[in-house]
Design an enzyme around this catalytic site. Structure first.
Site, PDB file in Angstrom:
ATOM      1  N   ASN A   1       9.823  -8.798  43.623  1.00 27.98           N
ATOM      2  CA  ASN A   1      10.957  -9.722  43.453  1.00 27.98           C
ATOM      3  C   ASN A   1      10.715 -11.072  44.123  1.00 27.98           C
ATOM      4  OD1 ASN A   1      12.514  -7.663  42.110  1.00 27.98           O
ATOM      5  ND2 ASN A   1      12.864  -6.752  44.136  1.00 27.98           N
ATOM      6  N   ARG A   2       9.460 -11.408  44.321  1.00 28.58           N
ATOM      7  CA  ARG A   2       9.045 -12.685  44.926  1.00 28.58           C
ATOM      8  C   ARG A   2       9.523 -12.831  46.375  1.00 28.58           C
ATOM      9  NH1 ARG A   2       6.255 -11.964  41.126  1.00 28.58           N
ATOM     10  NH2 ARG A   2       5.689 -13.501  39.537  1.00 28.58           N
TER      11      ARG A   2
END
Length: 213
Positions: A189-190
């Site tokens: 999810n970065r």
């Protein structure tokens, strides 16, 4: 060509403050050993960023040849664009990208020439073809054709036939003395893990801070 959907989730592992070495050189050595153990292609390849006197940045890939607590050493032609820019502004940045391990490492610091004796010691270990090549190229200069480069190679090869090849006066190493290390581990999810090592001139110990992704 639509490339907006090109993406990859980074899920291999995380990086916590507790597992970090207090010394960034030791942490770098650990990550570098792991990159070598993973049989990554050119694990010592790093992007070197320099800035011209008119503040125009440029980057290129160079190869790390050795490192210790004094810094990281690479070799080049002292008349190249990178060398001229380092002469004008020794502040540089290095970037390693080990994609298979989902890791980046950015190192910022100052670059300075190493001694001729130190450069000669490394030059003597290079393959003979690479030694000859160091004599052939006025790096970054405009040339008329590849044929001219190959003719120069043959000329130098004949000149030093059955002789030890001396080190060119315009060739040698630079040592980058780090002021900052940033270790980056990709996460899902970065929400990547990033840790910055830095220190002031007055301190011998390194501060470690977690950065937002």
């Amino acid at each position: 060509m639509d490339i907006s959907n090109l993406r990859q989730e980074y899920t291999l592992k995380g990086l916590s403050r507790e597992e970090l070495e207090g010394d960034p050189f030791k942490q770098f050595e650990l990550w570098f050993q792991q990159a070598c153990a993973a049989n990554l292609p050119d694990p010592n390849a790093m992007s070197l960023a320099t800035v011209s006197p008119t503040y125009s940045p440029s980057q290129r890939m160079v190869l790390l040849k050795y490192f210790d607590h004094q810094g990281l050493v690479f070799f080049t032609n002292y008349e190249s664009t990178k060398a001229l820019q380092i002469e004008a502004n020794p502040q540089v940045s290095l970037l390693f990208f080990w994609k298979a391990l989902e890791r980046q490492l950015q190192i910022s610091g100052t670059a300075a020439k190493i001694s001729t004796a130190e450069s000669l010691k490394y030059f003597a270990t290079r393959p003979r073809g690479s030694q000859i090549g160091a004599w052939c190229s006025q790096q970054s200069s405009v040339i008329s054709s590849r044929k001219m480069l190959e003719l120069k190679f043959d000329e130098v090869k004949r000149k030093f036939h059955n002789q030890e090849i001396p080190i060119p006066s315009a060739w040698g190493g630079y040592r980058v003395v780090p002021a900052r290390f940033e270790f980056w581990q990709g996460r899902a999810n970065r929400l990547h893990d990033r840790f910055l090592y830095s220190r002031s001139d007055a301190k011998s110990s390194w501060d470690i801070q977690r950065l937002a992704p």
